[in-house]
Design a protein around this motif. Structure first.
Motif, PDB file in Angstrom:
ATOM      1  N   PHE A  39      -1.329  16.069 -24.675  1.00 28.53           N
ATOM      2  CA  PHE A  39      -1.795  14.865 -24.005  1.00 28.53           C
ATOM      3  C   PHE A  39      -3.107  14.377 -24.585  1.00 28.53           C
TER       4      PHE A  39
ATOM      5  N   LEU B 260       8.804  12.108 -19.342  1.00 33.82           N
ATOM      6  CA  LEU B 260       8.030  11.126 -18.581  1.00 33.82           C
ATOM      7  C   LEU B 260       6.934  11.850 -17.814  1.00 33.82           C
ATOM      8  N   ARG B 261       5.708  11.312 -17.884  1.00 39.77           N
ATOM      9  CA  ARG B 261       4.591  11.930 -17.174  1.00 39.77           C
ATOM     10  C   ARG B 261       4.012  10.966 -16.152  1.00 39.77           C
ATOM     11  N   LYS B 262       3.234  11.534 -15.204  1.00 39.84           N
ATOM     12  CA  LYS B 262       2.507  10.760 -14.184  1.00 39.84           C
ATOM     13  C   LYS B 262       3.452   9.960 -13.283  1.00 39.84           C
TER      14      LYS B 262
ATOM     15  N   GLN C 151       6.497  15.010 -13.279  1.00 40.67           N
ATOM     16  CA  GLN C 151       7.131  14.777 -14.579  1.00 40.67           C
ATOM     17  C   GLN C 151       8.637  14.690 -14.410  1.00 40.67           C
TER      18      GLN C 151
ATOM     19  N   TYR D 189       8.684   0.484 -24.684  1.00 44.29           N
ATOM     20  CA  TYR D 189       7.627   0.815 -23.730  1.00 44.29           C
ATOM     21  C   TYR D 189       6.325   1.211 -24.420  1.00 44.29           C
ATOM     22  N   THR D 190       6.260   1.136 -25.763  1.00 44.50           N
ATOM     23  CA  THR D 190       4.996   1.483 -26.418  1.00 44.50           C
ATOM     24  C   THR D 190       3.944   0.406 -26.189  1.00 44.50           C
TER      25      THR D 190
ATOM     26  N   THR E 212       3.275  -0.504 -20.941  1.00 44.58           N
ATOM     27  CA  THR E 212       3.472   0.726 -20.163  1.00 44.58           C
ATOM     28  C   THR E 212       4.362   0.421 -18.963  1.00 44.58           C
TER      29      THR E 212
ATOM     30  N   GLN F 221       6.111   0.839 -15.233  1.00 45.62           N
ATOM     31  CA  GLN F 221       5.520   1.230 -13.955  1.00 45.62           C
ATOM     32  C   GLN F 221       6.614   1.662 -12.995  1.00 45.62           C
TER      33      GLN F 221
ATOM     34  N   PRO G 247       1.374   3.375 -13.518  1.00 49.85           N
ATOM     35  CA  PRO G 247       1.797   3.487 -14.923  1.00 49.85           C
ATOM     36  C   PRO G 247       2.450   4.849 -15.192  1.00 49.85           C
TER      37      PRO G 247
ATOM     38  N   TYR H  98       4.065   7.412 -18.367  1.00 53.01           N
ATOM     39  CA  TYR H  98       3.943   7.601 -19.814  1.00 53.01           C
ATOM     40  C   TYR H  98       5.186   8.277 -20.363  1.00 53.01           C
TER      41      TYR H  98
ATOM     42  N   GLN I 129       7.303   9.840 -23.779  1.00 56.97           N
ATOM     43  CA  GLN I 129       7.293  10.278 -25.184  1.00 56.97           C
ATOM     44  C   GLN I 129       8.580  11.053 -25.436  1.00 56.97           C
TER      45      GLN I 129
END
Length: 521
Positions: free
Chosen positions: A17, A32-34, A65, A83-84, A87, A89, A94, A96, A98
């Motif tokens: 991160f 997916l985070r947050k 996650q 989505y780069t 961001t 929602q 938001p 994230y 990857q």
């Protein structure tokens, strides 16, 4: 702000991160985070839906996650590219995204997986169209969602005027909008909107039904229409056929033919396929930002924002800055050593007819591209901004210029400005051309057509290999060997191959036509 314990405990995992490790190579599994703790499986799945089939999901709620598995790596790549710059929602938070180190998700023996599987099944039932809906009259058989590419849109709480352009802009995020008719009925502002493909109509309905265009007002209520095609007579501020730029403006409201009027009057027979569609609330909220500028991108909504200008009936949608109706794009972050006016003409020509291209003399990573009209400029911007070309991520926005000037006599230009208005290579010259229905985002699979009988699979594979591509798969169309699909290693490679090989002379008076495909091999 993630502590090192919040991910798996192999000690060095928290580095990922900090942005100091190279990003993972593409995988069809996304990490997916947050994610908000109260989010539903369906909401997480809806992030992936516009890009293709979602095949698995693993929620780690305690760690905020999730892992989302797409049907193909190509779909995952498109999603990450999308989505780069913007961001996504969930519940106005938001999130994230990857690539995961996992190549696939094995979740068979995990606890708590039942809900994820149920949500995935609900989505795939709708996608394959085998979900019978409540409330459909039995004599018509069951009406399946996604059968019609036409949506019926009612706008409630109409505090500010909503124009045809605003609708076009919002709904274009989900696919190519062919036609729109707006009208007032029972004191309600309504619209009929036709997509090129019923699948796009389905995603748009799922994501937008119940959303507000402006904060706390102008609520969208969306149903499938019983009509499968719209007949637009006039192009004006009430109705528009984006495939026919030759229609007259008429005078004001087009009169509706009796079958159309009957269809308008029919109650919406399709109720929502989900129990209280809130379960599939769209992933992308409309944060209360003011004049936030986010690149416009295909597939989903950037935040729609309300600024003070909305009080005068105007709307601030990111990517819609510039003058309404502008057909000139500013393209930045190009590779100055490899880009040419012809290359930009071919690439932007996938989404509209390019009239002029000017690469900036003093700053060759920037260029102006003038399209035939504003909707083509919007389409090209939506599909190409954020894509990689010659190793750099291209950005496209509306320019403040209304047209591209040709150099004056004697002005030094080095051939950087070119006029293509009379080029024989325009794809959208003929009104109602099939090409309007075959506009797809850049993809690793290319559609080839106009192949002469003497040209073999090996000839075509060699042609692409010599152009520096690695060919992953190839398939002739069974019915028609004039057409084929070719799958390359990446979307970037496909974009470069399209620029290089579209209109390539294959002999026998056949020039190869190259487009992006929505299929994979």
């Amino acid at each position: 702000s993630l502590s090192s314990t919040s991910t798996s405990s192999n000690g060095n995992d928290n580095k990922k991160f900090k942005g100091d490790r190279p990003p993972c190579s593409p995988s069809r599994v996304l990490h997916l985070r947050k994610i908000p703790c109260d989010v539903t499986e369906a909401e997480v799945i809806s992030l992936g839906l516009p890009f293709g089939k979602v095949t698995n999901l693993l929620m780690l709620k305690g760690k905020s996650q999730a892992f989302l598995e797409m049907a193909s790596e190509e779909a995952a790549v498109t999603m990450v590219n999308y989505y780069t710059p913007v961001t996504p929602q969930l519940r106005s938070q938001p999130v994230y995204i990857q690539y995961s180190n996992h190549r696939e998700l094995k979740t068979d023996n995990l606890p708590n997986q039942a809900r994820a599987q149920a949500a995935l099944q609900a989505v795939s039932a709708v996608q394959s169209g085998n979900l019978a809906l409540p409330g459909a009259p039995s004599n018509e058989g069951t009406v399946l969602p996604g059968q019609s590419p036409v949506l019926r849109i009612i706008i409630e709480n109409l505090f500010y005027p909503v124009t045809l352009e605003v609708l076009h802009q919002i709904f274009s995020k989900f696919g190519t909008v062919l036609k729109i008719i707006t009208f007032t009925k029972n004191n309600q502002f309504q619209a009929l909107l036709q997509y090129a493909d019923p699948v796009n109509a389905h995603y748009a309905k799922m994501a937008l039904d119940g959303q507000n265009i402006y904060n706390a007002c102008c609520t969208l209520r969306i149903d499938f229409s019983k009509l499968t095609s719209l007949n637009v007579k006039y192009n004006n501020d009430k109705s528009r056929d984006f495939t026919r730029l030759d229609l007259p403006t008429g005078d004001g409201q087009p009169s509706l033919e009796p079958p159309m009027a009957a269809a308008f009057g029919a109650p919406g027979i399709i109720s929502s396929p989900y129990a209280g569609a809130a379960g599939f609330a769209p992933a992308i909220g409309f944060p209360q930002a003011t004049g936030l500028s986010v690149p416009a991108v295909p597939g989903a909504l950037g935040p729609l924002t309300l600024t003070s200008s909305a009080v005068t009936g105007r709307m601030a949608i990111p990517g819609a800055s510039g003058i309404p109706g502008n057909s000139v794009l500013l393209v930045t972050n190009l590779n100055p050593d490899l880009i040419t006016p012809h290359g930009l003409f071919i690439l932007f020509g996938v989404y509209g007819d390019v009239h002029r291209v000017k690469i900036m003399f003093n700053k060759k990573e920037n260029a102006l591209v003038q399209m035939a009209d504003a909707s083509q400029a919007q389409l090209a911007m939506n599909h190409l901004s954020g894509q990689r070309l010659y190793g750099k991520v291209l950005r496209a926005t509306l320019s403040k210029h209304q047209s591209v000037q040709l150099p004056r006599e004697g002005q030094e230009d080095q051939g950087l400005t070119k006029d293509f208005s009379n080029s024989p290579l325009h794809r959208f010259k003929k009104p109602g051309s099939k090409n309007f229905q075959n506009i797809f985002p850049p993809s690793a699979t290319l559609h080839l057509s106009n192949i002469p009988p003497s040209v073999t699979m090996d000839d075509l594979k060699n042609l692409f290999t010599e152009a520096g591509c690695s060919v992953k798969a190839f398939k002739f169309f069974q019915k028609d060997r004039k057409m084929a699909l070719i799958q390359l290693a990446s979307v970037e490679e496909a974009i470069q191959a399209l620029i290089e090989l579209h209109n390539h002379d294959l002999g026998e008076n056949h020039h190869l036509r190259v487009s992006f495909s929505k299929s994979t091999i």
